[in-house]
Design an enzyme around this catalytic site. Structure first.
Site, PDB file in Angstrom:
ATOM      1  N   TYR A   1       0.838  -1.208   0.000  1.00 14.30           N
ATOM      2  CA  TYR A   1       0.000   0.000   0.000  1.00 14.30           C
ATOM      3  C   TYR A   1       0.872   1.257   0.000  1.00 14.30           C
ATOM      4  CZ  TYR A   1       1.239  -0.847   4.818  1.00 14.30           C
ATOM      5  OH  TYR A   1       1.952  -1.105   5.949  1.00 14.30           O
TER       6      TYR A   1
ATOM      7  N   SER B   1       2.910   2.302  12.261  1.00 11.85           N
ATOM      8  CA  SER B   1       2.665   1.106  11.456  1.00 11.85           C
ATOM      9  C   SER B   1       1.219   0.667  11.636  1.00 11.85           C
ATOM     10  CB  SER B   1       3.613  -0.007  11.872  1.00 11.85           C
ATOM     11  OG  SER B   1       3.149  -0.570  13.091  1.00 11.85           O
ATOM     12  N   LYS B   2       0.887  -0.385  10.918  1.00 14.92           N
ATOM     13  CA  LYS B   2      -0.473  -0.949  10.966  1.00 14.92           C
ATOM     14  C   LYS B   2      -0.957  -1.226  12.379  1.00 14.92           C
ATOM     15  CE  LYS B   2      -0.539  -3.596   6.738  1.00 14.92           C
ATOM     16  NZ  LYS B   2      -0.400  -4.910   6.189  1.00 14.92           N
ATOM     17  N   ARG B   3      -0.006  -1.476  13.260  1.00 10.81           N
ATOM     18  CA  ARG B   3      -0.401  -1.790  14.629  1.00 10.81           C
ATOM     19  C   ARG B   3      -1.050  -0.595  15.326  1.00 10.81           C
ATOM     20  NH1 ARG B   3       3.728  -2.554  17.945  1.00 10.81           N
ATOM     21  NH2 ARG B   3       5.254  -1.867  16.410  1.00 10.81           N
ATOM     22  N   HIS B   4      -0.736   0.618  14.831  1.00 17.18           N
ATOM     23  CA  HIS B   4      -1.242   1.814  15.514  1.00 17.18           C
ATOM     24  C   HIS B   4      -2.440   2.446  14.844  1.00 17.18           C
ATOM     25  CE1 HIS B   4       3.244   1.651  15.930  1.00 17.18           C
ATOM     26  NE2 HIS B   4       2.886   1.613  17.189  1.00 17.18           N
TER      27      HIS B   4
END
Ligand code: GLU
Length: 484
Positions: free
Chosen positions: A15, A251-254
């Site tokens: 992405y 990152s995606k975790r956040h």
């Protein structure tokens, strides 16, 4: 057109990260402000990680954001091709030039030799990182077989330093002592990042290179390459990374980091651009900017040298402000696909939709929220459990019935006339608002929160309003019956 030429050079490996978008945005704003050119270049030399699908995602993301490019894939330009894997002949030519001028050499060292050198280095126990010293740097004898697989390395200086005035970070100086003879071309002719980047920026006439500050370490090798090629060194602007609220790299975790996720969540591109622009750039205390204002006000000296932290709440607030700036008919049009996802298919000029939009607009932050808030105007009511249990009770049944009779007699069926008639009835019967308003709201919308009661009635129209009030009165009168 001015001679400012800036570029965005993403690697298409998934992405498009919003941190990357911010880099693209600053360059784009600069180009538009200066009347220069904005170039899009695809750095796809990592063949294992690059995919065509990711290239399409990059283009789609940029188009959705309205960050149009003057040169690049799909639009072409005088310096193409704009995809690195299609430029291998250009890199080969530049590598030959560097070999001819003595700035580069062919290195025939085998993997085994390099691995042995690394092992020997580790055995010394030194803390210094491994730097392969190729025997071919100084060898003048030809290899046994000159066609054997080899790489081309830059003959890096081991003394002195490279220094530049970064447009964001100020003066930066990197010592050459730790520099290794970095690889320019792999055996298959693919350039390594530093070389491909320099050849492209140089041949594309880029005047300012803006990118994340994870690339500061690459800038000294790149400047050395420009110098070796006798070319003008562009300006550099290195931006701090976008961080998560807790200070880690975002990152995606956040949070959602792929820009198209924001599109799917119903964010407006102008809001995304506004939020990302402010994440690392400021203009006094102003928080909300139109696209035009950003173009007029952007400058590198206002880009901060400390990292901005992602704040989802603030992002939503900025979105909400942009949503309110939209004309009603435009907002209606943009909401249609999100209504479609809920199974509600309307024409952009649907009268109930156009009537409802101004009442919904002040309460929503995203197009998804607008669509959800419109749901009960166009579909049967779905009662929220809590509201139904609390307000659709036998005690309220009669009031709902009487309210239905009162509004049934009102013409014109508009918020104002409805309000005065209903209030007159309540005063006459000495009914407090709370006995009527919340049960009626739940009856008409299924929810305990909605725009004003009379606005909802107006948008629903008389038949639906009366029908819903009567149906809810029925439900209310029967409530609890089963258990008694
Ligand atoms: N392809 C590199 C990246 O995505 C570009 C860095 C640069 O702008 O020079 O990080």
């Amino acid at each position: 057109m001015s001679d400012v030429r800036v570029r965005f050079a993403p690697s298409p490996t998934g992405y498009l990260h919003i941190g990357g978008v911010r880099t693209a945005l600053y360059s784009w704003l600069w180009a538009r402000r200066q009347g220069g050119s904005f170039i899009l270049r695809i750095e796809d030399t990592d063949r294992e990680r690059s995919t065509d699908e990711s290239i399409q995602i990059v283009l789609e993301s940029m188009r959705w954001l309205g960050l149009d490019w003057d040169e690049g894939p799909a639009v072409g330009g005088a310096h193409g091709p704009y995809v690195q894997s299609e430029r291998l002949h250009i890199y080969a030519e530049f590598a030959e030039r560097l070999i001819a001028s003595g700035h580069a050499y062919r290195c025939y060292a085998t993997k085994e030799e390099i691995a042995a050198a690394r092992e020997a280095h580790q055995k010394t126990g030194t803390k210094q990182g491994f730097r392969f010293e190729s025997p071919w740097r100084d060898r003048t004898d030809p290899p046994a077989d000159p066609n054997v697989r080899h790489v081309i390395r830059f003959r890096a200086p081991h003394t002195g330093a490279t220094r530049w005035d970064d447009a964001v970070k100020g003066t930066i100086e990197i010592q050459h002592a730790t520099l290794q003879d970095f690889i320019l071309l792999r055996p298959d002719g693919m350039p390594l990042y530093n070389f491909g980047c320099v050849v492209d920026d140089l041949t594309m006439g880029v005047t300012l290179v803006a990118r994340g500050d994870d690339h500061v370490i690459n800038t000294a090798p790149q400047i050395l390459l420009y110098e070796a090629l006798g070319a003008r060194v562009p300006e550099f602007a290195h931006m701090p990374m976008v961080l998560a609220p807790n200070g880690e790299k975002l990152s995606k975790r956040h949070a959602a980091v792929g820009v198209l996720e924001y599109r799917d969540m119903g964010y407006l591109p102008d809001g995304v651009i506004n939020y990302l622009a402010r994440l690392g750039w400021s203009y006094g205390d102003q928080e909300i900017f139109t696209r035009r204002e950003l173009i007029e006000r952007f400058s590198w000296d206002r880009v901060g040298s400390t990292a901005g932290r992602y704040d989802g709440k603030k992002f939503l607030h900025v979105e909400a402000e942009h949503l309110r700036m939209l004309p009603d008919d435009e907002l209606a049009r943009l909401t249609l696909p999100f209504l479609g996802k809920l199974g509600i298919d309307l024409a952009p000029d649907d009268p109930a939709l156009l009537k409802a939009i101004p009442y919904i607009k002040p309460r929503a932050s995203t197009l998804v929220e607008v669509a959800e808030a419109l749901d009960y105007f166009f579909r049967d009511v779905v009662f929220e459990d809590k509201g139904k249990r609390k307000f659709l009770v036998p005690d309220n049944a009669d009031n709902l019935r009487r309210l239905a009779d009162v509004v049934d007699a009102i013409e014109p069926f508009e918020a104002e006339t409805l309000e005065s008639a209903v209030k007159a009835w309540m005063e006459r019967d000495e009914l407090p608002m709370k006995k009527v308003a919340q049960p009626a709201r739940v009856a008409m919308t299924g929810r305990t929160r909605s725009p004003g009661l009379f606005e909802v009635m107006e948008v629903l129209g008389k038949p639906k309003t009366v029908e819903r009030l009567r149906a809810a009165a029925e439900i209310a009168s029967l409530a609890g019956a089963a258990s008694t």
